[in-house]
Design a protein around this motif. Structure first.
Motif, mmCIF file in Angstrom:
data_model
loop_
_atom_site.group_PDB
_atom_site.id
_atom_site.type_symbol
_atom_site.label_atom_id
_atom_site.label_comp_id
_atom_site.label_asym_id
_atom_site.label_seq_id
_atom_site.Cartn_x
_atom_site.Cartn_y
_atom_site.Cartn_z
ATOM 1 N N SER A 200 -71.114 62.767 -40.795
ATOM 2 C CA SER A 200 -70.198 61.796 -41.408
ATOM 3 C C SER A 200 -70.430 61.712 -42.909
ATOM 4 N N PHE A 201 -71.715 61.766 -43.287
ATOM 5 C CA PHE A 201 -72.035 61.726 -44.715
ATOM 6 C C PHE A 201 -71.470 62.964 -45.423
ATOM 7 N N VAL A 202 -71.635 64.122 -44.805
ATOM 8 C CA VAL A 202 -71.103 65.360 -45.394
ATOM 9 C C VAL A 202 -69.575 65.277 -45.516
ATOM 10 N N LEU A 203 -68.932 64.760 -44.444
ATOM 11 C CA LEU A 203 -67.474 64.624 -44.460
ATOM 12 C C LEU A 203 -67.034 63.674 -45.563
ATOM 13 N N LYS A 204 -67.748 62.565 -45.679
ATOM 14 C CA LYS A 204 -67.435 61.602 -46.744
ATOM 15 C C LYS A 204 -67.595 62.244 -48.111
ATOM 16 N N TRP A 205 -68.682 62.969 -48.291
ATOM 17 C CA TRP A 205 -68.952 63.638 -49.568
ATOM 18 C C TRP A 205 -67.868 64.652 -49.907
ATOM 19 N N LEU A 206 -67.356 65.315 -48.878
ATOM 20 C CA LEU A 206 -66.333 66.338 -49.098
ATOM 21 C C LEU A 206 -64.951 65.762 -49.388
ATOM 22 N N THR A 207 -64.605 64.632 -48.719
ATOM 23 C CA THR A 207 -63.191 64.212 -48.741
ATOM 24 C C THR A 207 -62.911 62.806 -49.260
ATOM 25 N N GLU A 208 -63.849 61.849 -49.155
ATOM 26 C CA GLU A 208 -63.489 60.446 -49.367
ATOM 27 C C GLU A 208 -62.898 60.176 -50.742
ATOM 28 N N GLU A 209 -63.607 60.542 -51.801
ATOM 29 C CA GLU A 209 -63.126 60.252 -53.143
ATOM 30 C C GLU A 209 -61.815 60.981 -53.437
ATOM 31 N N LYS A 210 -61.748 62.232 -52.980
ATOM 32 C CA LYS A 210 -60.515 62.997 -53.198
ATOM 33 C C LYS A 210 -59.356 62.389 -52.422
ATOM 34 N N GLU A 261 -45.757 66.419 -53.939
ATOM 35 C CA GLU A 261 -47.009 67.107 -54.260
ATOM 36 C C GLU A 261 -48.210 66.224 -53.927
ATOM 37 N N ALA A 262 -48.122 64.937 -54.289
ATOM 38 C CA ALA A 262 -49.223 64.015 -53.993
ATOM 39 C C ALA A 262 -49.391 63.832 -52.485
ATOM 40 N N LEU A 263 -48.271 63.724 -51.782
ATOM 41 C CA LEU A 263 -48.322 63.546 -50.326
ATOM 42 C C LEU A 263 -48.886 64.794 -49.650
ATOM 43 N N PHE A 264 -48.564 65.955 -50.215
ATOM 44 C CA PHE A 264 -49.091 67.223 -49.694
ATOM 45 C C PHE A 264 -50.613 67.259 -49.813
ATOM 46 N N LYS A 265 -51.121 66.859 -50.988
ATOM 47 C CA LYS A 265 -52.578 66.814 -51.186
ATOM 48 C C LYS A 265 -53.228 65.839 -50.209
ATOM 49 N N GLN A 266 -52.611 64.665 -50.084
ATOM 50 C CA GLN A 266 -53.164 63.653 -49.188
ATOM 51 C C GLN A 266 -53.174 64.147 -47.742
ATOM 52 N N SER A 267 -52.098 64.810 -47.338
ATOM 53 C CA SER A 267 -51.998 65.300 -45.959
ATOM 54 C C SER A 267 -53.063 66.351 -45.671
ATOM 55 N N LEU A 268 -53.304 67.237 -46.643
ATOM 56 C CA LEU A 268 -54.335 68.264 -46.460
ATOM 57 C C LEU A 268 -55.719 67.628 -46.283
ATOM 58 N N LEU A 269 -55.993 66.604 -47.095
ATOM 59 C CA LEU A 269 -57.310 65.971 -47.044
ATOM 60 C C LEU A 269 -57.489 65.137 -45.771
ATOM 61 N N THR A 270 -56.431 64.427 -45.359
ATOM 62 C CA THR A 270 -56.546 63.602 -44.147
ATOM 63 C C THR A 270 -56.526 64.449 -42.884
ATOM 64 N N SER A 271 -56.194 65.725 -43.011
ATOM 65 C CA SER A 271 -56.205 66.610 -41.843
ATOM 66 C C SER A 271 -57.582 67.206 -41.580
ATOM 67 N N ILE A 272 -58.519 67.027 -42.515
ATOM 68 C CA ILE A 272 -59.843 67.643 -42.386
ATOM 69 C C ILE A 272 -60.739 66.985 -41.332
ATOM 70 N N PRO A 273 -60.804 65.609 -41.253
ATOM 71 C CA PRO A 273 -61.838 64.989 -40.403
ATOM 72 C C PRO A 273 -61.848 65.433 -38.949
ATOM 73 N N TYR A 274 -60.707 65.481 -38.277
ATOM 74 C CA TYR A 274 -60.706 65.773 -36.839
ATOM 75 C C TYR A 274 -61.231 67.183 -36.540
ATOM 76 N N PRO A 275 -60.661 68.248 -37.154
ATOM 77 C CA PRO A 275 -61.215 69.575 -36.865
ATOM 78 C C PRO A 275 -62.659 69.727 -37.341
ATOM 79 N N PHE A 276 -63.006 69.038 -38.435
ATOM 80 C CA PHE A 276 -64.390 69.108 -38.924
ATOM 81 C C PHE A 276 -65.341 68.544 -37.882
#
Length: 606
Positions: A200-210, A261-276
């Motif tokens: 969870s910490f690694v996931l947070k480090w990778l995606t939360e701020e972005k 463009e902003a929604l695209f970035k957000q969608s890519l980032l919010t798609s990471i947690p489940y497969p990760f």
């Protein structure tokens, strides 16, 4: 890790605030939600227990007989061989699946209904508070800000409550999973939880701020899009007159591109947690098996069933863990909406219209102002200063003066849209501040220069807030010289006239407003530049109407056009917020003062 616990604490605090503001019905729904979530978790445990029985059958023993929850259902399978045990598991599994599905539906349904119910009630409360607020407060706020405080904040609170529900239901489920894992093996559970926290910490480090930055970028881009759309719609006339369609189309395309463009970035980032998390749990399970093979001295057959059950539970946990992480972030993001709503309710509650408790059912004598001072900003720069006069019942009183003299302010004070800072106002000898506002305004009709009409048909606009028949509406329109042009409209009185009456001319709107006042049939009629946008022929008709109305009503007319007020019983001349002259038209012309100069100037400019 600290951030996760900080988010959980923040979510708990916000959930407590929302619970305290719930009404009885919502609290009942909340307890049903929690109860259903707990029972759903128990049914999940029953399903795991049945799965454990299949694994035990493969070992020809009761591997989990000493494990709480899993061992509690062992009695259902005593004396059964492998085949019989599996058959019973299959039958029981049907009931468990049906029970869990039903409970999950209840959880999802209440999780959807409760936020909607809270949002609906918050909107009703906010709107009702707004309607009770003073006109001064309404004028001090911009419409966009009020819309945001009522529409956007309640919408965001709806999203907030939804995610609080997700957090609660998934925490309950995860606690139940954790209980089973600890019952199976506290040591292995410790290392598994430690590993998941690291993940969870690694996931947070990778995606939360972005993800936060992307969400803010999306909100900003959405706000720009709304602004472009709103301004281009409201300024449609200017856009077309200036041939500016290409300019606004370019701005719209740019705003839509930025949002996408902003929604695209957000969608890519919010798609990471489940497969990760899915991948991470698999790696964790694989590492656990490898570790056991390397360091365990016992036969793998003795612990492989335990590992398989661990893996099954971990795989079941990945969904709730992902939802929990995501919902905690949403709660932090949308939590300011609750504070903004609370601030709005507090501010609007402090600006409630004040009125006395004494009802007034008729107007019998006079309206009187004594040494009234008023300024819109509450300073000494008075818009109205030292104003005193009396308007007897049944009289036709005109208030004239150049722009900014304070004429419309006087009308607003009489209607008690504003309160004077100094001085007093009386109706029939009673202090107007001690009179019930609703009962006082039931005695007044106002026709103003800036006519407001609703996006509705003409019948509903004319009889707004009055219970009148269609025949009475038509009769009022005839008196106001509006019937002829209404009859020529595509759907007559049932024609929808657009927002603020955009499909009507200024003169037509003023005649509709006059018809509305006629239909209200109040003893006091205030005309604030009511004929300013009429042509000469229609103005003559309206003047005749006003003359006839003055026989049965008290009329206060604010006018630039002196032709409207020649028959007034009394003319009050305002200059720089003060009363300079009073008298009839003839008396004031003989004085050759301010009134006479204004009259002559108007004749010259005409």
């Amino acid at each position: 890790m600290k951030q996760v616990f900080r988010n959980i604490r923040s979510s708990f605090s916000i959930a407590t605030r929302i619970f305290l503001m719930m009404n009885r019905k919502e609290k009942v729904l909340f307890f049903l939600f929690v109860t259903s979530a707990v029972l759903s978790a128990v049914s999940e445990g029953a399903g795991i227990g049945l799965f454990a029985q299949i694994l035990s059958a493969q070992m020809n023993g009761n591997v989990f007989s000493d494990v709480p929850v899993l061992g509690n259902i062992e009695f259902l399978f005593e004396g059964l061989d492998v085949k019989e045990r599996i058959e019973r598991v299959a039958i029981l599994l049907i009931f468990v699946v049906l029970a869990r599905a039903s409970l999950q539906y209840v959880v999802y349904a209440i999780g959807a209904i409760l936020p909607i119910d809270i949002m609906k009630r918050m909107k009703l409360v906010a709107f009702n508070k707004l309607q009770a607020a003073s006109y001064a407060y309404m004028q001090s706020r911009n419409i966009g800000g009020i819309n945001t405080d009522i529409i956007m904040t309640t919408k965001n609170v709806h999203i907030l409550v939804q995610h609080i529900g997700h957090v609660m239901s998934n925490i309950i489920l995860l606690l139940f999973y954790a209980f089973i894992l600890i019952a199976l093996s506290p040591v292995i559970t410790f290392f598994v939880i430690l590993g998941m926290l690291i993940g969870s910490f690694v996931l947070k480090w990778l995606t939360e701020e972005k993800a936060k930055a992307a969400m803010q970028e999306t909100l900003d881009a959405d706000e720009v899009s709304i602004s472009v759309l709103s301004s281009s719609s409201e300024g449609a006339k200017l856009v077309r007159l200036m041939n500016g369609q290409n300019v606004v189309k370019s701005k719209w395309k740019q705003s839509v591109d930025s949002y996408a463009e902003a929604l695209f970035k957000q969608s890519l980032l919010t798609s990471i947690p489940y497969p990760f998390m899915m991948c991470y749990v698999g790696l964790l399970g694989g590492a656990g098996i490898w570790f056991m093979l390397l360091f365990s001295t016992s036969d793998p057959a003795n612990w492989i069933v335990l590992i398989l059950l661990f893996l099954a539970i971990l795989l079941r946990m990945q969904g709730p863990v992902s939802v929990l992480n995501s919902s905690l972030n949403y709660i932090v993001t949308y939590s300011p909406a609750l504070t903004q709503y609370d601030n709005f309710i507090k501010s609007v509650s402090e600006e409630v219209e004040t009125g006395g408790g004494k009802d007034i059912v008729s107007f019998d004598n006079s309206i009187e102002l004594k040494n009234v001072n008023f300024s819109y900003d509450g300073t000494n720069a008075h818009t109205v200063e030292g104003v005193s006069f009396s308007i007897p019942k049944g009289s036709f009183c005109a208030i004239v003066g150049s722009s900014g003299a304070g004429k419309t302010t006087i009308a607003s004070l009489i209607c008690r849209l504003y309160e004077p800072q100094e001085g007093s106002m009386f109706v029939d000898g009673q202090d107007l501040t001690k009179v019930n506002l609703e009962s006082w305004r039931n005695l007044i009709s106002v026709v103003s220069q800036d006519v407001f009409l609703f996006d509705d048909n003409l019948i509903e606009n004319i009889r707004f807030a009055k219970d009148r028949s269609e025949e009475e509406v038509i009769e009022a329109a005839k008196i106001a010289s509006a019937h002829d042009f209404i009859s020529q409209l595509p759907n007559g009185y049932h024609t929808v006239i657009g927002e603020r009456g955009t499909r009507l001319s200024g003169g037509q709107k003023q005649r509709i407003a006059l018809a509305r006042a006629v239909l209200a049939d109040t003893p006091i009629l205030i005309l604030d530049e009511a004929t300013s946008q009429l042509d000469s022929e229609t103005e003559n008709l309206i003047q005749q109407t006003i003359f006839e109305l003055s026989k049965s009503r008290t009329i206060i007319a604010i006018a630039h056009r002196f032709s409207t007020i020649q028959h007034a019983d009394n003319v009050i001349v305002m200059q720089n917020g003060r009363v300079k002259e009073t008298g009839t038209h003839e008396q004031l012309m003989k004085c050759d003062g301010v009134y006479a100069r204004l009259r002559k100037l108007q004749e010259f400019t005409n």
